[in-house]
Structure formats: structure tokens, C-alpha cells
Design a protein around this motif. Structure first.
Motif, PDB file in Angstrom:
ATOM      1  N   GLN A 405      38.006  39.314  31.954  1.00  0.00           N
ATOM      2  CA  GLN A 405      38.245  38.579  33.193  1.00  0.00           C
ATOM      3  C   GLN A 405      39.537  37.777  33.116  1.00  0.00           C
ATOM      4  OE1 GLN A 405      35.465  35.427  34.146  1.00  0.00           O
ATOM      5  NE2 GLN A 405      35.095  34.950  31.983  1.00  0.00           N
ATOM      6  N   ASN A 406      40.061  37.455  34.282  1.00  0.00           N
ATOM      7  CA  ASN A 406      41.178  36.534  34.439  1.00  0.00           C
ATOM      8  C   ASN A 406      40.730  35.516  35.473  1.00  0.00           C
ATOM      9  OD1 ASN A 406      43.554  35.209  35.390  1.00  0.00           O
ATOM     10  ND2 ASN A 406      44.819  36.896  34.641  1.00  0.00           N
ATOM     11  N   LYS A 407      40.307  34.353  35.001  1.00  0.00           N
ATOM     12  CA  LYS A 407      39.748  33.345  35.894  1.00  0.00           C
ATOM     13  C   LYS A 407      40.770  32.842  36.900  1.00  0.00           C
ATOM     14  CE  LYS A 407      36.183  31.725  32.675  1.00  0.00           C
ATOM     15  NZ  LYS A 407      35.640  30.568  31.924  1.00  0.00           N
ATOM     16  N   GLU A 408      42.025  32.748  36.481  1.00  0.00           N
ATOM     17  CA  GLU A 408      43.054  32.247  37.392  1.00  0.00           C
ATOM     18  C   GLU A 408      43.253  33.178  38.573  1.00  0.00           C
ATOM     19  OE1 GLU A 408      46.656  31.503  35.325  1.00  0.00           O
ATOM     20  OE2 GLU A 408      45.807  29.965  34.005  1.00  0.00           O
ATOM     21  N   LEU A 409      43.182  34.480  38.342  1.00  0.00           N
ATOM     22  CA  LEU A 409      43.363  35.461  39.414  1.00  0.00           C
ATOM     23  C   LEU A 409      42.036  35.872  40.056  1.00  0.00           C
ATOM     24  CD1 LEU A 409      46.053  37.825  37.821  1.00  0.00           C
ATOM     25  CD2 LEU A 409      46.410  35.938  39.429  1.00  0.00           C
ATOM     26  N   GLY A 410      40.931  35.409  39.490  1.00  0.00           N
ATOM     27  CA  GLY A 410      39.627  35.769  40.028  1.00  0.00           C
ATOM     28  C   GLY A 410      39.267  37.222  39.781  1.00  0.00           C
ATOM     29  N   VAL A 412      37.373  40.082  37.527  1.00  0.00           N
ATOM     30  CA  VAL A 412      36.270  40.230  36.579  1.00  0.00           C
ATOM     31  C   VAL A 412      35.902  41.713  36.475  1.00  0.00           C
ATOM     32  CG1 VAL A 412      33.896  39.633  36.002  1.00  0.00           C
ATOM     33  CG2 VAL A 412      35.349  37.952  37.142  1.00  0.00           C
ATOM     34  N   ARG A 413      35.757  42.173  35.254  1.00  0.00           N
ATOM     35  CA  ARG A 413      35.269  43.520  35.015  1.00  0.00           C
ATOM     36  C   ARG A 413      33.997  43.415  34.184  1.00  0.00           C
ATOM     37  NH1 ARG A 413      39.745  46.007  33.152  1.00  0.00           N
ATOM     38  NH2 ARG A 413      40.278  46.679  35.241  1.00  0.00           N
TER      39      ARG A 413
END
Length: 637
Positions: A405-410, A412-413
Motif C-alpha cells: 500500500q501507499n497510504k499517501e496516495l490511497g 492498496v493491493r
């Protein structure tokens, strides 16, 4: 009294019969008595995997994989192994061939990290990885994901950046070659030498699997090429130059196979040179890429890359195992304009456009599949899904766990999005290293999404409806046309090409739903178009007013789970003539074979672990095969 013929004696009756036959006819009958005499075309379909990582790859070993190249070969030939988490594991049927292709960047470093070599422990990040990787489990996984992210952004400390010439690098390569030498059994099980060149520009996937045709003595002469300057380079042009130099030095042969264009954010099949300030591609690029990259790995555990529903809006089968939220490390979100530079069908179409402009088609490639497993154990069947990374080996929560995931970009895989993996099939004369390599080189190869469907695909001008009823399909196809991966000759005036496609289900698998031919062509304005034709199907279905064939049905029983072959067909064969053929237009054609619905690995997990998975998780799928294309070059009217 009945006359008896003594040994060596010819009776009058025999003389009479022989004398009644025209001499030339008798001679011709003798010459052609065996229909197989003089046959030199490929008759064997061989299944395998050419993208397998062992514990020698930094990301695999860091994540907990302890199985090594020898274990990968033992498993592929049918031996039972104990998985990295202590579970017994066996393949359903042995493969015919396998290539262990560990990452060249950092080759050998994971061994030093795990044992705490002095140079590793002298570096703060090295000490951090040593502790995390030896802790195992999710701690190791988190560290492994972080390491990949740092590599993607070019942020690996010098102490961990192992390159050719490093003793540990050399040792890892020698171990890989030694395993390939030990387990190669010509005629029964073939090993191929290779590695993965892991170009990852700002997280955009440009990886290539590099394979060698040659034996261990040749493979040992040079260590693999990396992507890290100054020794290596992330630019594919530099890889191709290195391959050319390697062939000149060793006398061997190589090819490279791009994979996961779906994670390249538009970089895999470019219209401009992303490594040269976005300048237009030139004929040299086109010639060189076509020379070194005859295939693309179109399907594997990180999603399917044949096409995308936004690119192929009229194709109801285009949305299959789709990964489309971002690039490999999720450092950049995906946008719709990137898609046409990522998927195989759009790459083939771009190839037609570039070929028209440059005189050479850079994207004239065949299609294969593989697993990209990081377990050193290649499994591609849904019911035998062991994930492709050690931390996700069988456990109840793996489908709903966050994989990346990349929380900043929202972004999620989740774990359930991982595919079971795919396979490569080749048509060869025998099961040897040279024959397998040569089949891939001439593109007489195809991809499956894990099933072992047998597919023949020929194109020509002399094929007719009677040929589809022949049992000697290959004899007809080679005599009257060209096989998958080939080029059609120019059309005679008033003629259109026909295509002979024959598909047979996996003996241990599901029946077939349909066979399709996918066509791409350049219209009169020089713009690439596409169309999917249903050419053979099971049952008595009739296309609707919209031209679409009704669904085959669904026999999946989710409670077991299982399915029945009470629908579909065991084999489908047809000769199809292009009704829209224009002799002036460049075109390509490939066959897509689709099975009836069967349970996905998530359905097996739900039943085996006794869990209820969310409704938005895919539970069934229709496995398929993609042949390499056949190309046609248009002629002026």
C-alpha cells in the motif's frame, strides 16, 4: 493340393498381383508408406516456467525463502519438497522444462545479510535487514517490501549493492549454473540458464528475464548484467548491447523477455524513448528490440497483461486478473493514458503503427506465461496455490491481508489479487535445451494462465473447411500455411487468409467454452484497430443481435469447491477466414482459447479454512490460453 511357398520362394499368385500394379505406383506406395517418414516439423507441446526465483534472490531470501535452485528443479520435475514454512508441497504433474532466473542486482547479497557478513554489519541498513530477515514472518516481509521500495528509487547503500566481480556475486551465479547442470536430462526434463534483469525506474517496471540457449560451460563464462551504474544500466538499449557482446565473446545465444508491462505505468511499449528525453524512437531501436525480444511474458502472478477493459471496450473477456492501480512499488498511481503502453494487445497495435513509420516493427513479439514465483516452487494451479512469496504461504487471513500500500496516495493491493500464476508452452521436436530455446526464438510458443490447454494455430491461403476435420492438424498446417509466430506471404488478388486453430482441453482440467481470433490492423489513416471474433464454441449457442455469443454457463459448486464438465467441449477445431480482410492493411492475428468457469484459489481457501470472504473478492475465473500472433504485411493496391 494347396501349394505352399517355401522361404524365399515367390508364388505365381504373388507374381500375378505384382505384375498387375503399375511399376511407378508400386514404387510411390513404398516411398510414402509411412506417413511420418521425413517429418521434420515440431510435434511435441512442452509446458514449463522460465521465471522462477529461489532463495538466492534478495527479495525472496529476505522474505523467508530458503529453497535454492536445486530445490526448484527437483520440484518442477515432480519431487515433493517441504515449503519454506514447513508444509509438504508437490506439483500436480511434472513440467517439461524450467529456468531459475534470480535477480542479477544484488546477487549473493542476501546470503551475506542473513549470516551477518562483516561488510553488511558495518552498514546501519545492513544491520537492520539482518535482524528483520532473521526474525522471519511479517517482520521479514515488511523489511523486504521496504528494500524493494528503496531499490526502486535508487536508494540502496553501496555496501549492499553487489555487482559482478564481487566474490559472493560470483558464488551465487556458480551455484545457479551448477544446479542447472545437475538436473538437466535431455529428452525428459530441460533446464535453461538465465537471470532477471530488474530495471525499475522510479518504480516503473521494465524487468526482463534473460535466457541462454547454451550449456553450463558457456553460462559460466560471464556473470549476469545488472541495472545499477556504473557496471550496469536500467536502459534496455544497454542490456541489448551487453547481450550482443556476450554472444560475441562466448559464441552462445540469448533472448530477453519483458514482463509485467501492467506495472510499468506506460513505459513497457513506448512511442518515444523515455531514456533519451522523450525523443522519437528510431529504426535502430526497432530492429534491436525485435532482434533480442521475440516474446513477452503476458501473464503471471502479478496480473494478466493481454488487454484491459478500457482499451478493449467491446471485449467482454478483457477484464481478467487485472492489476491497474499503480506501478510496481505503488509510488505512482495509474492513469488511463498510461494503459496503452502497458498491455500486450495495445503493444502489438503500437508495433503496427511504428512499423509503418519506421519500416521495422519493434513490438513483433509472441506471448508466453510464467509464474514469477519467489518460493523456488512453481505452482500455477488454483487448488495448489501457495502464493508467490513465503509470508503468504497458506494461512486463513492471506486473501484479505494488505499485500502492498501507499497510504499517501490511497493505494492498496490486497492478497486476494495475486494470481495463481501462468505457464509457457512451446512446440518442439524434442525436449532439449536447444529445441525449447529455438521454439521461443521463432515464437512458436504460447501462454496459458496455469492450465495445460494444447493449441495449434496456423494461417495460410490454402486452408479450407475440410481441414478442420483432419486428425493430422499439424501436417496440414505446416504444409498449407505458417504456424504461430510466423508471417503470412502477400495475398493473391481476391484471396483472404484463413486460419486453422485446434484446441484441446487440459486432460486434468476444464472443458473449453470457445475459441476466438483477435485481430489488429492499420486502417486507411494508419491508426491501429482491433476486433475479437468468436470462431468456434461449444454447444448449440447462437450469437445474439449484437453479435455476442451467450455465456457458456457455470457448473461451479462453491461448497466443495469443484465444477463439472457437463458443459463445454473437450476440443474445438475450425478453419476461419477473415471476412474483413484488406490486402493493403498490415495486420496481426492470434488465438485466444477460453475454458468454462472454474473455482479460483480464493474459493479453495474459503472452503479449506472455513472462512467467509467478502463479496467483492473474485471466486471463479475462466482460464485461458493466448497464442503468439501471425503477422500480415499489407501490399499496395
Amino acid at each position: 493340393m494347396q501349394q505352399r511357398a517355401l522361404p524365399g520362394m515367390v508364388t505365381a499368385a504373388v507374381i500375378t498381383v505384382a505384375m498387375s500394379l503399375p511399376a511407378q505406383a508400386a514404387t510411390d506406395a513404398q516411398k510414402s508408406f509411412s506417413p511420418y517418414a521425413g517429418r521434420d516439423y515440431p510435434t511435441q507441446v512442452l509446458f514449463g516456467d522460465v521465471h522462477v526465483h529461489s532463495g538466492l534472490s534478495a527479495d525472496a531470501g529476505g522474505g523467508g525463502t530458503r529453497l535454492m535452485p536445486g530445490d526448484a528443479y527437483r520440484f518442477a520435475r515432480g519431487d515433493e519438497v517441504i515449503s519454506n514454512t514447513g508444509l509438504p508441497l508437490k506439483i500436480s504433474r511434472p513440467y517439461d522444462f524450467l529456468a531459475v532466473t534470480d535477480h542479477s542486482d544484488g546477487m549473493g547479497v542476501i546470503t551475506d545479510i542473513l549470516k551477518g557478513a562483516p561488510n553488511i554489519m558495518a552498514d546501519p541498513y545492513g544491520r537492520e535487514l539482518n535482524a528483520a530477515f532473521n526474525a522471519g514472518g511479517m517482520t521479514a516481509k515488511k523489511a523486504m517490501v521496504g528494500m524493494i521500495a528503496r531499490f526502486a528509487q535508487g536508494d540502496v547503500p553501496e555496501a549492499l549493492n553487489y555487482q559482478p566481480g564481487n566474490p559472493a556475486y560470483r558464488s551465487a551465479w556458480e551455484d545457479t549454473v551448477a544446479a542447472g547442470r545437475e538436473f538437466n536430462e535431455p529428452g525428459r526434463f530441460t533446464t535453461l540458464f538465465g537471470f532477471e534483469w530488474t530495471s525499475l525506474v522510479n518504480g516503473n517496471n521494465l524487468h526482463r528475464v534473460v535466457l541462454m540457449r547454451d550449456n553450463a560451460a558457456v553460462a559460466e563464462k560471464v556473470e549476469p548484467y545488472t541495472t545499477t551504474p556504473p557496471v550496469g544500466s536500467p536502459n534496455p538499449r544497454d542490456l541489448w548491447k551487453w547481450m550482443q557482446d556476450w554472444e560475441a565473446l562466448t559464441g552462445g545465444q540469448m533472448l530477453a523477455i519483458p514482463h509485467n508491462g501492467n506495472l510499468s505505468n506506460g513505459w513497457m511499449f513506448p512511442l518515444v524513448d523515455d531514456f533519451n528525453k522523450g525523443k522519437g524512437l528510431d529504426a535502430e531501436y526497432a530492429r534491436t528490440r525485435q532482434r533480442w525480444e521475440p516474446l513477452v511474458e503476458v501473464s503471471q502472478h502479478k496480473g494478466d497483461g493481454e488487454s484491459h477493459p478500457l482499451l478493449s471496450t467491446d471485449d467482454e473477456f478483457a477484464d481478467f486478473e487485472t492489476w491497474d492501480i499503480g506501478n510496481l512499488d505503488l509510488s505512482e498511481a495509474k492513469t488511463p493514458d498510461m494503459l496503452s503502453g502497458e498491455y500486450a494487445r495495445s503493444g502489438l497495435k503500437r508495433g503496427l503503427e511504428l512499423g509503418s513509420a519506421l519500416g521495422v516493427n519493434p513490438y513483433k513479439f509472441g506471448m508466453i506465461g510464467s509464474t514469477d514465483t519467489h518460493l523456488a516452487a512453481s505452482t500455477a494451479r488454483e487448488e495448489n496455490f501457495f502464493s508467490k512469496n513465503t509470508p503468504e504461504e497458506p494461512r486463513p487471513e492471506r486473501a484479505t491481508a494488505v499485500a502492498k500500500q501507499n497510504k499517501e496516495l490511497g493505494l492498496v493491493r490486497q492478497g486476494w489479487e495475486t494470481s495463481a500464476g501462468s505457464l509457457v508452452a512451446v512446440w518442439a521436436r524434442e525436449n532439449t535445451r536447444g529445441e525449447v530455446f529455438d521454439a521461443m526464438q521463432r515464437r512458436e510458443a504460447y501462454a496459458t494462465t496455469g492450465t495445460r490447454i494444447r493449441v495449434r494455430f496456423f494461417g495460410g491461403y490454402g486452408l479450407d473447411a475440410a481441414d478442420e476435420r483432419r486428425r493430422d492438424i499439424a501436417r496440414v498446417g505446416y504444409a498449407k500455411g505458417v504456424p504461430m509466430g510466423g508471417d503470412l506471404p502477400a495475398a493473391r488478388k481476391g484471396s483472404a487468409p484463413s486460419f486453422l486453430v485446434a484446441a484441446m482441453r487440459d486432460p486434468d482440467g476444464a472443458n473449453l467454452d470457445r475459441v476466438q481470433v483477435v485481430k489488429g490492423w492499420l486502417d486507411d489513416q494508419g491508426t491501429a484497430q482491433e476486433k475479437v471474433y468468436d470462431v468456434a464454441w461449444s454447444g448449440d449457442r447462437v450469437p445474439g443481435e449484437d453479435g455476442k455469443l451467450p455465456p457458456v454457463g457455470n457448473t461451479v459448486d462453491m461448497s466443495v469447491p469443484t465444477w463439472t464438465n457437463t458443459i463445454g467441449a473437450a476440443e474445438l477445431t475450425t478453419v476461419w477466414t477473415d471476412p474483413d480482410f484488406d490486402p493493403a492493411q498490415d495486420a496481426f492475428y492470434y488465438a485466444r482459447v477460453i475454458e468454462i468457469p472454474t473455482p479460483r484459489w480464493t474459493a479453495y481457501d474459503q472452503a479449506r479454512f472455513g472462512i467467509d470472504l467478502p463479496d467483492d473478492i473474485t471466486m471463479t475465473l475462466q482460464e485461458r490460453a493466448y497464442t503468439s500472433p501471425i503477422w500480415y504485411t499489407g501490399v499496395s493496391r
